[in-house]
Write a protein that holds these residues in place. Structure first.
Motif, short mmCIF file in Angstrom:
data_model
loop_
_atom_site.label_atom_id
_atom_site.label_comp_id
_atom_site.label_asym_id
_atom_site.label_seq_id
_atom_site.Cartn_x
_atom_site.Cartn_y
_atom_site.Cartn_z
N UNK A 70 41.84 73.24 -0.24
CA UNK A 70 42.62 72.03 -0.08
C UNK A 70 42.79 71.74 1.41
N UNK A 71 42.91 70.45 1.74
CA UNK A 71 43.20 70.02 3.10
C UNK A 71 44.39 69.08 3.04
N UNK A 72 45.36 69.29 3.92
CA UNK A 72 46.58 68.49 3.94
C UNK A 72 46.75 67.80 5.29
N UNK A 73 47.30 66.58 5.23
CA UNK A 73 47.77 65.87 6.41
C UNK A 73 49.17 65.36 6.11
N UNK A 83 40.33 63.60 11.10
CA UNK A 83 39.96 65.02 11.28
C UNK A 83 39.80 65.70 9.92
N UNK A 84 40.72 65.39 9.01
CA UNK A 84 40.65 65.97 7.66
C UNK A 84 39.37 65.53 6.94
N UNK A 85 38.93 64.30 7.20
CA UNK A 85 37.68 63.82 6.59
C UNK A 85 36.49 64.68 7.04
N UNK A 86 36.48 65.03 8.31
CA UNK A 86 35.41 65.89 8.83
C UNK A 86 35.47 67.25 8.14
N UNK A 87 36.68 67.79 8.02
CA UNK A 87 36.83 69.09 7.36
C UNK A 87 36.40 69.02 5.90
N UNK A 88 36.81 67.98 5.19
CA UNK A 88 36.45 67.84 3.78
C UNK A 88 34.93 67.78 3.61
N UNK A 89 34.28 67.04 4.49
CA UNK A 89 32.82 66.93 4.43
C UNK A 89 32.17 68.31 4.51
N UNK A 90 32.61 69.14 5.47
CA UNK A 90 31.99 70.45 5.65
C UNK A 90 32.35 71.42 4.54
N UNK A 91 33.60 71.38 4.07
CA UNK A 91 33.98 72.27 2.96
C UNK A 91 33.15 71.94 1.71
N UNK A 100 36.85 71.98 -4.84
CA UNK A 100 37.53 71.32 -3.73
C UNK A 100 38.61 70.45 -4.34
N UNK A 101 39.85 70.79 -4.09
CA UNK A 101 41.00 70.09 -4.68
C UNK A 101 41.34 68.91 -3.77
N UNK A 102 41.10 67.71 -4.26
CA UNK A 102 41.33 66.54 -3.43
C UNK A 102 42.21 65.52 -4.12
N UNK A 103 42.71 64.60 -3.33
CA UNK A 103 43.56 63.52 -3.81
C UNK A 103 43.02 62.23 -3.20
N UNK A 104 42.28 61.45 -3.99
CA UNK A 104 41.62 60.25 -3.49
C UNK A 104 42.48 58.99 -3.63
N UNK A 105 43.76 59.14 -3.92
CA UNK A 105 44.64 57.98 -4.15
C UNK A 105 44.61 57.01 -2.98
N UNK A 106 44.63 57.54 -1.74
CA UNK A 106 44.65 56.67 -0.57
C UNK A 106 43.26 56.49 0.04
N UNK A 107 42.22 56.88 -0.68
CA UNK A 107 40.86 56.64 -0.23
C UNK A 107 40.22 57.78 0.53
N UNK A 108 40.95 58.86 0.78
CA UNK A 108 40.33 60.01 1.43
C UNK A 108 40.70 61.28 0.67
N UNK A 127 45.99 70.79 7.90
CA UNK A 127 46.19 72.14 7.41
C UNK A 127 45.17 72.40 6.31
N UNK A 128 44.49 73.54 6.39
CA UNK A 128 43.53 73.91 5.36
C UNK A 128 44.05 75.09 4.57
N UNK A 129 43.88 75.01 3.27
CA UNK A 129 44.20 76.12 2.36
C UNK A 129 42.88 76.63 1.83
N UNK A 130 42.53 77.85 2.23
CA UNK A 130 41.26 78.46 1.85
C UNK A 130 41.42 79.31 0.61
N UNK A 131 41.24 78.69 -0.53
CA UNK A 131 41.25 79.38 -1.81
C UNK A 131 42.63 79.96 -2.14
N UNK A 132 42.70 80.70 -3.26
CA UNK A 132 43.97 81.24 -3.76
C UNK A 132 43.91 82.76 -3.86
#
Length: 172
Positions: A70-73, A83-91, A100-108, A127-132
């Motif tokens: 997960x990535x949080x802003x 910046x989070x978009x760049x991280x999401x792309x690479x993850x 990859x747990x994402x929330x596309x409600x606001x378009x990203x 903030x990145x959360x690397x797995x559980x």
């Protein structure tokens, strides 16, 4: 530490405030340091690296089976989202074998949260959360040398892309 080693190898400047200590640095101190640096250099951003966990008190059936990255802003659209978009792309590219747990409600793809380090930093922050760690399969990956290196390499690609494109207005 593996990410820092890669950044040193490729001479990408950074400032860290927790990697070399087993003492928990208070969030307030982390944010203060980031804000002080940002006041001197507008190309500063805050990257907070974590691994996730869900307790048995957490709501929802099967919560101990939670998995993924997960990535949080902070809330709203800011430079942090870029910046989070760049991280999401690479993850997504580097970990097709993990959720990859994402929330596309606001378009990203990032999730928005009211975390202290995201809302109190003056600079862009994510903030990145690397797995559980509460997921046995993911915990084994996180504890393995190969898993740690894969995550560090992915994060290095994120940092490197941000560093190489910072003159294009992503940060300052």
């Amino acid at each position: 530490q593996k990410l820092i080693d890669l950044m040193n190898q490729y001479e990408i400047p950074y400032m860290e405030n927790t990697a070399y200590t087993h003492v928990d640095v208070p969030l307030k101190d982390r944010v203060k340091l980031a804000n002080e640096e940002y006041s001197k250099n507008r190309n500063v951003y805050f990257l907070s690296i974590h691994s996730n966990a869900i307790t048995t008190e957490s709501p929802g059936p099967g919560s101990l089976k939670a998995k993924g990255f997960e990535i949080f802003t902070s809330k709203g659209q800011t430079k942090s989202d870029q910046l989070a978009d760049i991280a999401a792309k690479w993850y997504k590219k580097d970990f097709p074998d993990f959720k990859f747990r994402q929330d596309m409600v606001d378009g990203d793809a990032d999730k928005e949260a009211d975390f202290y380090v995201l809302r109190k930093t003056a600079c862009p922050a994510f903030l990145v959360e690397n797995l559980f760690f509460t997921n046995e399969e993911e915990a084994e990956f996180l504890l393995s040398e190969a898993g740690q290196m894969r995550i560090a390499t992915c994060l290095f690609k994120v940092v490197k892309e941000i560093y190489e494109t910072q003159s294009n207005g992503i940060l300052a």
